[in-house]
Scaffold this motif. Structure first.
Motif, PDB file in Angstrom:
ATOM      1  N   ALA A 139     -22.799  -5.843  -5.633  1.00  0.00           N
ATOM      2  CA  ALA A 139     -23.454  -4.535  -5.668  1.00  0.00           C
ATOM      3  C   ALA A 139     -24.888  -4.600  -6.167  1.00  0.00           C
ATOM      4  O   ALA A 139     -25.661  -3.683  -5.941  1.00  0.00           O
ATOM      5  CB  ALA A 139     -22.647  -3.573  -6.537  1.00  0.00           C
ATOM      6  N   VAL A 140     -25.264  -5.688  -6.859  1.00  0.00           N
ATOM      7  CA  VAL A 140     -26.659  -5.806  -7.304  1.00  0.00           C
ATOM      8  C   VAL A 140     -27.400  -6.893  -6.551  1.00  0.00           C
ATOM      9  O   VAL A 140     -28.511  -7.259  -6.890  1.00  0.00           O
ATOM     10  CB  VAL A 140     -26.777  -6.055  -8.840  1.00  0.00           C
ATOM     11  CG1 VAL A 140     -26.434  -4.810  -9.619  1.00  0.00           C
ATOM     12  CG2 VAL A 140     -25.976  -7.252  -9.288  1.00  0.00           C
ATOM     13  N   THR A 141     -26.771  -7.425  -5.505  1.00  0.00           N
ATOM     14  CA  THR A 141     -27.433  -8.419  -4.670  1.00  0.00           C
ATOM     15  C   THR A 141     -28.051  -7.680  -3.493  1.00  0.00           C
ATOM     16  O   THR A 141     -27.396  -6.816  -2.907  1.00  0.00           O
ATOM     17  CB  THR A 141     -26.400  -9.445  -4.160  1.00  0.00           C
ATOM     18  OG1 THR A 141     -25.750  -9.998  -5.306  1.00  0.00           O
ATOM     19  CG2 THR A 141     -27.056 -10.550  -3.372  1.00  0.00           C
ATOM     20  N   GLU A 184     -19.893  -3.110 -17.629  1.00  0.00           N
ATOM     21  CA  GLU A 184     -18.489  -3.279 -17.249  1.00  0.00           C
ATOM     22  C   GLU A 184     -18.329  -3.356 -15.738  1.00  0.00           C
ATOM     23  O   GLU A 184     -17.594  -4.185 -15.225  1.00  0.00           O
ATOM     24  CB  GLU A 184     -17.679  -2.124 -17.814  1.00  0.00           C
ATOM     25  CG  GLU A 184     -16.204  -2.443 -17.838  1.00  0.00           C
ATOM     26  CD  GLU A 184     -15.447  -1.478 -18.715  1.00  0.00           C
ATOM     27  OE1 GLU A 184     -15.874  -1.272 -19.870  1.00  0.00           O
ATOM     28  OE2 GLU A 184     -14.461  -0.926 -18.223  1.00  0.00           O
ATOM     29  N   ARG A 185     -19.021  -2.506 -15.011  1.00  0.00           N
ATOM     30  CA  ARG A 185     -18.852  -2.496 -13.561  1.00  0.00           C
ATOM     31  C   ARG A 185     -20.051  -1.852 -12.876  1.00  0.00           C
ATOM     32  O   ARG A 185     -20.665  -0.951 -13.434  1.00  0.00           O
ATOM     33  CB  ARG A 185     -17.600  -1.705 -13.202  1.00  0.00           C
ATOM     34  CG  ARG A 185     -17.045  -2.095 -11.866  1.00  0.00           C
ATOM     35  CD  ARG A 185     -15.572  -1.796 -11.775  1.00  0.00           C
ATOM     36  NE  ARG A 185     -14.794  -2.447 -12.820  1.00  0.00           N
ATOM     37  CZ  ARG A 185     -13.591  -2.030 -13.210  1.00  0.00           C
ATOM     38  NH1 ARG A 185     -13.049  -0.977 -12.681  1.00  0.00           N
ATOM     39  NH2 ARG A 185     -12.931  -2.695 -14.126  1.00  0.00           N
ATOM     40  N   VAL A 186     -20.344  -2.337 -11.682  1.00  0.00           N
ATOM     41  CA  VAL A 186     -21.401  -1.726 -10.851  1.00  0.00           C
ATOM     42  C   VAL A 186     -20.816  -1.494  -9.470  1.00  0.00           C
ATOM     43  O   VAL A 186     -20.092  -2.351  -8.951  1.00  0.00           O
ATOM     44  CB  VAL A 186     -22.609  -2.680 -10.699  1.00  0.00           C
ATOM     45  CG1 VAL A 186     -23.708  -2.028  -9.865  1.00  0.00           C
ATOM     46  CG2 VAL A 186     -23.161  -3.102 -12.054  1.00  0.00           C
ATOM     47  N   TYR A 187     -21.114  -0.355  -8.888  1.00  0.00           N
ATOM     48  CA  TYR A 187     -20.692  -0.082  -7.508  1.00  0.00           C
ATOM     49  C   TYR A 187     -21.906   0.234  -6.666  1.00  0.00           C
ATOM     50  O   TYR A 187     -22.802   0.957  -7.115  1.00  0.00           O
ATOM     51  CB  TYR A 187     -19.778   1.146  -7.445  1.00  0.00           C
ATOM     52  CG  TYR A 187     -18.443   0.967  -8.100  1.00  0.00           C
ATOM     53  CD1 TYR A 187     -17.414   0.310  -7.432  1.00  0.00           C
ATOM     54  CD2 TYR A 187     -18.204   1.477  -9.365  1.00  0.00           C
ATOM     55  CE1 TYR A 187     -16.169   0.160  -8.037  1.00  0.00           C
ATOM     56  CE2 TYR A 187     -16.961   1.324  -9.977  1.00  0.00           C
ATOM     57  CZ  TYR A 187     -15.950   0.660  -9.308  1.00  0.00           C
ATOM     58  OH  TYR A 187     -14.730   0.507  -9.893  1.00  0.00           O
ATOM     59  N   ARG A 188     -21.920  -0.262  -5.444  1.00  0.00           N
ATOM     60  CA  ARG A 188     -22.882   0.251  -4.451  1.00  0.00           C
ATOM     61  C   ARG A 188     -22.155   1.329  -3.679  1.00  0.00           C
ATOM     62  O   ARG A 188     -21.136   1.055  -3.032  1.00  0.00           O
ATOM     63  CB  ARG A 188     -23.355  -0.886  -3.534  1.00  0.00           C
ATOM     64  CG  ARG A 188     -24.237  -0.392  -2.407  1.00  0.00           C
ATOM     65  CD  ARG A 188     -24.787  -1.536  -1.578  1.00  0.00           C
ATOM     66  NE  ARG A 188     -25.927  -2.153  -2.233  1.00  0.00           N
ATOM     67  CZ  ARG A 188     -26.076  -3.466  -2.417  1.00  0.00           C
ATOM     68  NH1 ARG A 188     -25.151  -4.309  -2.012  1.00  0.00           N
ATOM     69  NH2 ARG A 188     -27.143  -3.933  -3.004  1.00  0.00           N
ATOM     70  N   ILE A 189     -22.648   2.547  -3.775  1.00  0.00           N
ATOM     71  CA  ILE A 189     -21.916   3.696  -3.236  1.00  0.00           C
ATOM     72  C   ILE A 189     -21.724   3.575  -1.726  1.00  0.00           C
ATOM     73  O   ILE A 189     -20.636   3.822  -1.207  1.00  0.00           O
ATOM     74  CB  ILE A 189     -22.650   5.008  -3.599  1.00  0.00           C
ATOM     75  CG1 ILE A 189     -22.585   5.217  -5.125  1.00  0.00           C
ATOM     76  CG2 ILE A 189     -22.053   6.196  -2.861  1.00  0.00           C
ATOM     77  CD1 ILE A 189     -23.353   6.413  -5.640  1.00  0.00           C
ATOM     78  N   ARG A 190     -22.783   3.139  -1.004  1.00  0.00           N
ATOM     79  CA  ARG A 190     -22.709   3.119   0.461  1.00  0.00           C
ATOM     80  C   ARG A 190     -21.580   2.249   0.980  1.00  0.00           C
ATOM     81  O   ARG A 190     -20.884   2.614   1.937  1.00  0.00           O
ATOM     82  CB  ARG A 190     -24.053   2.613   1.021  1.00  0.00           C
ATOM     83  CG  ARG A 190     -24.091   2.484   2.530  1.00  0.00           C
ATOM     84  CD  ARG A 190     -25.473   2.079   3.015  1.00  0.00           C
ATOM     85  NE  ARG A 190     -25.961   0.854   2.404  1.00  0.00           N
ATOM     86  CZ  ARG A 190     -25.664  -0.374   2.817  1.00  0.00           C
ATOM     87  NH1 ARG A 190     -24.858  -0.544   3.839  1.00  0.00           N
ATOM     88  NH2 ARG A 190     -26.158  -1.428   2.203  1.00  0.00           N
ATOM     89  N   THR A 191     -21.374   1.089   0.364  1.00  0.00           N
ATOM     90  CA  THR A 191     -20.416   0.135   0.902  1.00  0.00           C
ATOM     91  C   THR A 191     -19.150   0.029   0.060  1.00  0.00           C
ATOM     92  O   THR A 191     -18.177  -0.586   0.474  1.00  0.00           O
ATOM     93  CB  THR A 191     -21.059  -1.262   0.952  1.00  0.00           C
ATOM     94  OG1 THR A 191     -21.488  -1.588  -0.382  1.00  0.00           O
ATOM     95  CG2 THR A 191     -22.252  -1.299   1.879  1.00  0.00           C
ATOM     96  N   GLY A 192     -19.193   0.534  -1.156  1.00  0.00           N
ATOM     97  CA  GLY A 192     -18.068   0.367  -2.058  1.00  0.00           C
ATOM     98  C   GLY A 192     -18.046  -0.997  -2.718  1.00  0.00           C
ATOM     99  O   GLY A 192     -17.112  -1.326  -3.455  1.00  0.00           O
ATOM    100  N   GLU A 193     -19.085  -1.825  -2.456  1.00  0.00           N
ATOM    101  CA  GLU A 193     -19.140  -3.153  -3.078  1.00  0.00           C
ATOM    102  C   GLU A 193     -19.181  -3.023  -4.593  1.00  0.00           C
ATOM    103  O   GLU A 193     -19.725  -2.064  -5.118  1.00  0.00           O
ATOM    104  CB  GLU A 193     -20.399  -3.912  -2.626  1.00  0.00           C
ATOM    105  CG  GLU A 193     -20.328  -4.463  -1.213  1.00  0.00           C
ATOM    106  CD  GLU A 193     -21.714  -4.892  -0.752  1.00  0.00           C
ATOM    107  OE1 GLU A 193     -21.918  -6.100  -0.580  1.00  0.00           O
ATOM    108  OE2 GLU A 193     -22.573  -4.013  -0.584  1.00  0.00           O
TER     109      GLU A 193
END
Ligand SMILES: Nc1ncnc2c1ncn2[C@@H]1O[C@H](COP(=O)(O)OP(=O)(O)OP(=O)(O)O)[C@@H](O)[C@H]1O
Ligand SMILES: [Mg+2]
Length: 120
Positions: free
Chosen positions: A111-113, A97-106
């Motif tokens: 977030a998976v690039t 459903e969703r992925v977040y990169r914690i450091r940037t909030g992307e």
């Protein structure tokens, strides 16, 4: 976005990691697990034979990828983990459903690039 979950033989881990690295997989999670793949263990007891569910050591890979990356990821695992014998493992592809990169909030695809690589 998909989560590719692969359960493989521990002996194939190095070959699989190498193949995934060549496919440019940017992130993954590995766990040691115990699994059952339908094989039956027969245990002799003094009253006769009982049947026990066999559990074997496996390695589980969790890989979050964008949709166009699913096929190369699956192909890399399949080629590197196949011996042709029973117990080579399984690959599941789950919707995410969703992925977040914690450091940037992307979110999601960004977030998976890998950092520094355009997501398109
Ligand atoms: N239906 C399933 N659900 C969840 N995990 C599974 C399932 N089938 C297999 N696994 C996991 O995958 C591991 C390897 O399974 P296995 O390779 O025996 O699959 P298989 O479909 O029985 O293929 P094979 O015919 O080669 O034995 C198992 O030990 C278990 O961890
Ligand atoms: Mg099996």
């Amino acid at each position: 976005m998909k989560l590719v979950v692969a359960v493989i033989r521990p002996e194939s881990l190095n070959a699989v990691l190498e193949a995934l690295f060549r496919t440019n997989v940017a992130g993954l999670t590995i766990s040691r697990v115990q699994g059952h793949g339908g094989e039956i263990e027969r245990v002799e007891t003094y009253r006769g034979t009982t049947v026990k569910m066999e559990l074997t050591e496996k390695v589980r890979l969790d890989i979050g990828v964008s949709n166009h990356f699913v096929e190369p990821t699956v192909n890399a695992i399949m080629a590197a983990a196949r011996t042709g014998d029973v117990g080579d493992g399984k690959i599941f592809v789950l919707p995410v459903e969703r992925v977040y990169r914690i450091r940037t909030g992307e979110e999601d695809r960004a977030a998976v690039t890998p950092v520094g690589v355009p997501s398109d």
